[in-house]
Design a protein around this motif. Structure first.
Motif, PDB file in Angstrom:
ATOM      1  N   UNK A 105      -3.554   0.890   3.184  1.00  0.00           N
ATOM      2  CA  UNK A 105      -4.815   1.249   2.519  1.00  0.00           C
ATOM      3  C   UNK A 105      -4.436   2.200   1.391  1.00  0.00           C
ATOM      4  N   UNK A 106      -4.848   1.869   0.190  1.00  0.00           N
ATOM      5  CA  UNK A 106      -4.399   2.593  -0.989  1.00  0.00           C
ATOM      6  C   UNK A 106      -5.526   3.394  -1.639  1.00  0.00           C
ATOM      7  N   UNK A 107      -5.120   4.446  -2.325  1.00  0.00           N
ATOM      8  CA  UNK A 107      -6.033   5.225  -3.148  1.00  0.00           C
ATOM      9  C   UNK A 107      -5.324   5.462  -4.470  1.00  0.00           C
ATOM     10  N   UNK A 108      -6.022   5.200  -5.571  1.00  0.00           N
ATOM     11  CA  UNK A 108      -5.412   5.382  -6.879  1.00  0.00           C
ATOM     12  C   UNK A 108      -6.148   6.478  -7.633  1.00  0.00           C
ATOM     13  N   UNK A 114      -1.530   5.858  -4.051  1.00  0.00           N
ATOM     14  CA  UNK A 114      -1.133   6.700  -2.922  1.00  0.00           C
ATOM     15  C   UNK A 114      -1.514   5.976  -1.638  1.00  0.00           C
ATOM     16  N   UNK A 115      -0.605   5.962  -0.674  1.00  0.00           N
ATOM     17  CA  UNK A 115      -0.869   5.327   0.615  1.00  0.00           C
ATOM     18  C   UNK A 115      -1.672   6.292   1.477  1.00  0.00           C
ATOM     19  N   UNK A 116      -2.892   5.898   1.829  1.00  0.00           N
ATOM     20  CA  UNK A 116      -3.736   6.727   2.688  1.00  0.00           C
ATOM     21  C   UNK A 116      -3.478   6.455   4.161  1.00  0.00           C
ATOM     22  N   UNK A 117      -3.235   5.174   4.466  1.00  0.00           N
ATOM     23  CA  UNK A 117      -3.059   4.751   5.858  1.00  0.00           C
ATOM     24  C   UNK A 117      -2.257   3.465   5.839  1.00  0.00           C
ATOM     25  N   UNK A 118      -1.419   3.277   6.853  1.00  0.00           N
ATOM     26  CA  UNK A 118      -0.662   2.030   6.924  1.00  0.00           C
ATOM     27  C   UNK A 118      -0.396   1.651   8.365  1.00  0.00           C
ATOM     28  N   UNK A 119      -0.180   0.372   8.552  1.00  0.00           N
ATOM     29  CA  UNK A 119       0.215  -0.118   9.869  1.00  0.00           C
ATOM     30  C   UNK A 119       1.334  -1.137   9.685  1.00  0.00           C
ATOM     31  N   UNK A 149      -6.325  -3.941  -0.328  1.00  0.00           N
ATOM     32  CA  UNK A 149      -5.241  -3.482   0.544  1.00  0.00           C
ATOM     33  C   UNK A 149      -3.929  -4.061   0.006  1.00  0.00           C
ATOM     34  N   UNK A 150      -2.843  -3.351   0.243  1.00  0.00           N
ATOM     35  CA  UNK A 150      -1.533  -3.846  -0.175  1.00  0.00           C
ATOM     36  C   UNK A 150      -0.787  -4.335   1.061  1.00  0.00           C
ATOM     37  N   UNK A 175       1.498  -8.178  -1.949  1.00  0.00           N
ATOM     38  CA  UNK A 175       0.263  -8.812  -2.395  1.00  0.00           C
ATOM     39  C   UNK A 175      -0.863  -7.794  -2.292  1.00  0.00           C
ATOM     40  N   UNK A 176      -1.839  -7.916  -3.176  1.00  0.00           N
ATOM     41  CA  UNK A 176      -3.072  -7.154  -3.057  1.00  0.00           C
ATOM     42  C   UNK A 176      -4.125  -8.116  -2.531  1.00  0.00           C
TER      43      UNK A 176
END
Length: 196
Positions: A105-108, A114-119, A149-150, A175-176
């Motif tokens: 989950x990204x924030x620009x 910036x990566x806010x959350x990832x799994x 999402x990336x 991929x987005x």
């Protein structure tokens, strides 16, 4: 012809004539042959030691062929979504690669993502012989949902570190896409209930 011109230039520059011009011609010829041999040797050595890995993402088109286009714009969470990654080992020894797939989950802000959350969605092992390649089918079943999402695919020529990232991977592609909730008909079918 070129050597004659070079020899003439050297002879005129050093005011050489007669028997000395033959020595200059021989010297120019030896230097030219040494230069050509050096270039040939460098090319042969470079060609023999050039080892690398290829890593790429493919999608299935309407006719079932795998191509490097037509990637999905969205996938569903909590169900398998099929992706294909190509790995080619152009090394002189067998290598077991690891493919780590992460959903982020990204924030620009200020154009800096910036990566806010990832799994970590999946980890796959790909053993390849020297100078061999394959296309692996990966089932990606994320839990997170959201838009933009990336989905990041990381490649390692061995076991991945505990916290796999772009900084530690040897290769990366991504991929987005949007990750949506499972379709109601899929959720009903998986629960064993009749669909409407």
């Amino acid at each position: 012809m070129v050597l004659d011109r070079v020899a003439a230039w050297v002879a005129s520059a050093f005011d050489i004539n007669g028997r000395h011009s033959a020595a200059v011609n021989a010297l120019v010829l030896v230097v030219a042959i040494a230069g050509i041999a050096g270039v040939g040797y460098t090319a042969a050595v470079s060609e023999g030691t050039h080892e690398y890995t290829e890593f790429y993402l493919l999608a299935e088109n309407e006719s079932g062929e795998l191509v490097a286009q037509g990637y999905p714009a969205s996938i569903q969470s909590e169900r398998p979504n099929e992706f294909h990654v190509g790995v080619e080992n152009h090394r002189s020894e067998p290598t077991t690669y690891s493919v780590v797939v992460k959903l982020q989950r990204m924030y620009t802000a200020n154009e800096t993502p910036e990566v806010l959350e990832e799994e970590t969605v999946t980890v796959d092992r790909v053993p390849l012989a020297a100078d061999a390649g394959t296309v692996e089918r990966l089932n990606v079943s994320p839990e997170m949902r959201g838009s933009d999402m990336r989905l990041r695919f990381l490649l390692y020529p061995d076991d991945p570190p505990e916290n796999a990232s772009i900084e530690t991977a040897s290769h990366e592609t991504h991929l987005w896409l949007n990750v949506t909730a499972p379709a109601e008909s899929d959720a009903t079918a998986s629960a064993g209930l009749p669909s409407r």
